[in-house]
Design a protein around this motif. Structure first.
Motif, PDB file in Angstrom:
ATOM      1  N   ALA A  90      -3.222  -1.524   5.456  1.00  0.00           N
ATOM      2  CA  ALA A  90      -2.108  -0.547   6.304  1.00  0.00           C
ATOM      3  C   ALA A  90      -1.795   0.605   6.204  1.00  0.00           C
ATOM      4  CB  ALA A  90      -0.872  -1.456   6.370  1.00  0.00           C
ATOM      5  N   ASP A  91      -2.377   0.715   4.703  1.00  0.00           N
ATOM      6  CA  ASP A  91      -2.616   2.378   4.118  1.00  0.00           C
ATOM      7  C   ASP A  91      -3.937   1.968   3.304  1.00  0.00           C
ATOM      8  OD1 ASP A  91      -2.048   4.269   2.116  1.00  0.00           O
ATOM      9  OD2 ASP A  91      -0.414   4.435   2.160  1.00  0.00           O
ATOM     10  N   PRO A  92      -4.894   2.649   2.893  1.00  0.00           N
ATOM     11  CA  PRO A  92      -6.044   2.350   2.414  1.00  0.00           C
ATOM     12  C   PRO A  92      -5.918   3.602   0.741  1.00  0.00           C
ATOM     13  CG  PRO A  92      -6.663   4.270   3.819  1.00  0.00           C
ATOM     14  CD  PRO A  92      -5.217   3.400   4.203  1.00  0.00           C
ATOM     15  N   ARG A  93      -4.689   3.736   1.176  1.00  0.00           N
ATOM     16  CA  ARG A  93      -4.457   5.420  -0.416  1.00  0.00           C
ATOM     17  C   ARG A  93      -4.934   4.356  -1.884  1.00  0.00           C
ATOM     18  NH1 ARG A  93       1.199   6.587  -1.446  1.00  0.00           N
ATOM     19  NH2 ARG A  93       1.263   5.390   0.265  1.00  0.00           N
ATOM     20  N   ARG A  94      -5.428   4.665  -2.382  1.00  0.00           N
ATOM     21  CA  ARG A  94      -5.825   3.758  -3.865  1.00  0.00           C
ATOM     22  C   ARG A  94      -4.906   4.185  -4.987  1.00  0.00           C
ATOM     23  NH1 ARG A  94     -11.975   4.495  -2.881  1.00  0.00           N
ATOM     24  NH2 ARG A  94     -11.182   5.969  -1.452  1.00  0.00           N
ATOM     25  N   ASP A  95      -3.699   4.080  -5.099  1.00  0.00           N
ATOM     26  CA  ASP A  95      -3.140   4.633  -6.147  1.00  0.00           C
ATOM     27  C   ASP A  95      -3.007   3.833  -7.255  1.00  0.00           C
ATOM     28  OD1 ASP A  95      -0.126   5.555  -5.973  1.00  0.00           O
ATOM     29  OD2 ASP A  95       0.385   3.680  -6.520  1.00  0.00           O
ATOM     30  N   THR A  96      -2.706   4.673  -8.187  1.00  0.00           N
ATOM     31  CA  THR A  96      -3.021   4.811  -9.444  1.00  0.00           C
ATOM     32  C   THR A  96      -1.903   3.962 -10.415  1.00  0.00           C
ATOM     33  OG1 THR A  96      -3.879   7.432 -10.061  1.00  0.00           O
ATOM     34  CG2 THR A  96      -3.398   5.892 -12.418  1.00  0.00           C
ATOM     35  N   TYR A  97      -0.835   3.830 -10.209  1.00  0.00           N
ATOM     36  CA  TYR A  97       0.336   3.393 -10.043  1.00  0.00           C
ATOM     37  C   TYR A  97      -0.400   1.931 -10.065  1.00  0.00           C
ATOM     38  CZ  TYR A  97       5.145   1.580 -10.569  1.00  0.00           C
ATOM     39  OH  TYR A  97       6.389   1.154 -10.659  1.00  0.00           O
ATOM     40  N   GLY A  98      -0.169   1.440  -8.891  1.00  0.00           N
ATOM     41  CA  GLY A  98      -1.088   0.443  -7.936  1.00  0.00           C
ATOM     42  C   GLY A  98      -1.995  -0.637  -8.954  1.00  0.00           C
ATOM     43  N   HIS A  99      -2.931   0.229  -8.996  1.00  0.00           N
ATOM     44  CA  HIS A  99      -3.970  -0.080 -10.381  1.00  0.00           C
ATOM     45  C   HIS A  99      -3.369  -0.618 -11.195  1.00  0.00           C
ATOM     46  CE1 HIS A  99      -6.694   1.319  -7.117  1.00  0.00           C
ATOM     47  NE2 HIS A  99      -7.336   0.754  -7.605  1.00  0.00           N
TER      48      HIS A  99
END
Length: 191
Positions: A90-99
């Motif tokens: 849905a959202d391809p952003r690669r978020d550092t928080y999520g990583h």
């Protein structure tokens, strides 16, 4: 743990639901943040490690299998931010928080399995962080694409993940990485 392992798990499509409705039923149509998948994996793996929940290990492994199958970025580098309920991106952003949470989940699963593939996933995720998300000003940028404002939370959860990885692997590289985050905290985040 009993609630999220049953009502909170999507038996037909896999993965954990993002949220429950006010009546306690699962909201199967809400988009699913990858960081929530990772937090649930961590929680069940930690519960298994602490011997608090007998099914914790298997639920963590099921969640990890789903996350690895659905959450990788289409280019294979890092993990996306948000999934549709059917597991599509849905959202391809690669978020550092999520990583940070992905790494915490991987480290905690590794602590209970010692699985070489899980360890390889840790190294791959760290390689992505180092090559794509490292900030020239210290720590890591918010994600790909880069955005502002800079936040301390991604740095804090990466610090937490490095401590967990150090405890799980006994590899000094993770202790050194944790030390770098502590130095960043003292130099830039603490007043």
């Amino acid at each position: 743990l009993p609630l999220w392992s049953t009502t909170g798990w999507d038996r037909s499509r896999g993965g954990f639901v993002e949220r429950l409705r006010a009546d306690g039923s699962a909201d199967f149509e809400a988009p699913r943040r990858v960081l929530v998948q990772a937090r649930q994996i961590y929680s069940f793996a930690k519960a298994a490690q602490m011997e608090w929940f007998a099914d914790g290990k298997q639920i963590a492994l099921n969640g990890l299998d789903h996350m690895l199958a659905k959450s990788r970025s289409p280019d294979g580098r890092g993990y996306v931010h948000l999934l549709n309920p059917d597991g599509s991106v849905a959202d391809p952003r690669r978020d550092t928080y999520g990583h940070g949470f992905v790494l915490l989940a991987l480290a905690t699963v590794f602590a209970i399995t010692k699985d070489a593939q899980v360890r390889a996933e840790i190294d791959t995720a760290l390689g992505f962080l180092d090559s794509e998300l490292r900030s020239p000003h210290g720590g890591f940028v918010e994600g790909v694409p880069v955005s502002l404002p800079r936040r301390q939370n991604p740095q804090m959860h990466l610090f937490e993940a490095m401590i967990a990885a150090s405890d799980a692997t006994h590899d000094l590289v993770f202790q050194n990485r944790a030390g770098n985050f502590f130095s960043l905290f003292l130099a830039n985040l603490y007043d």
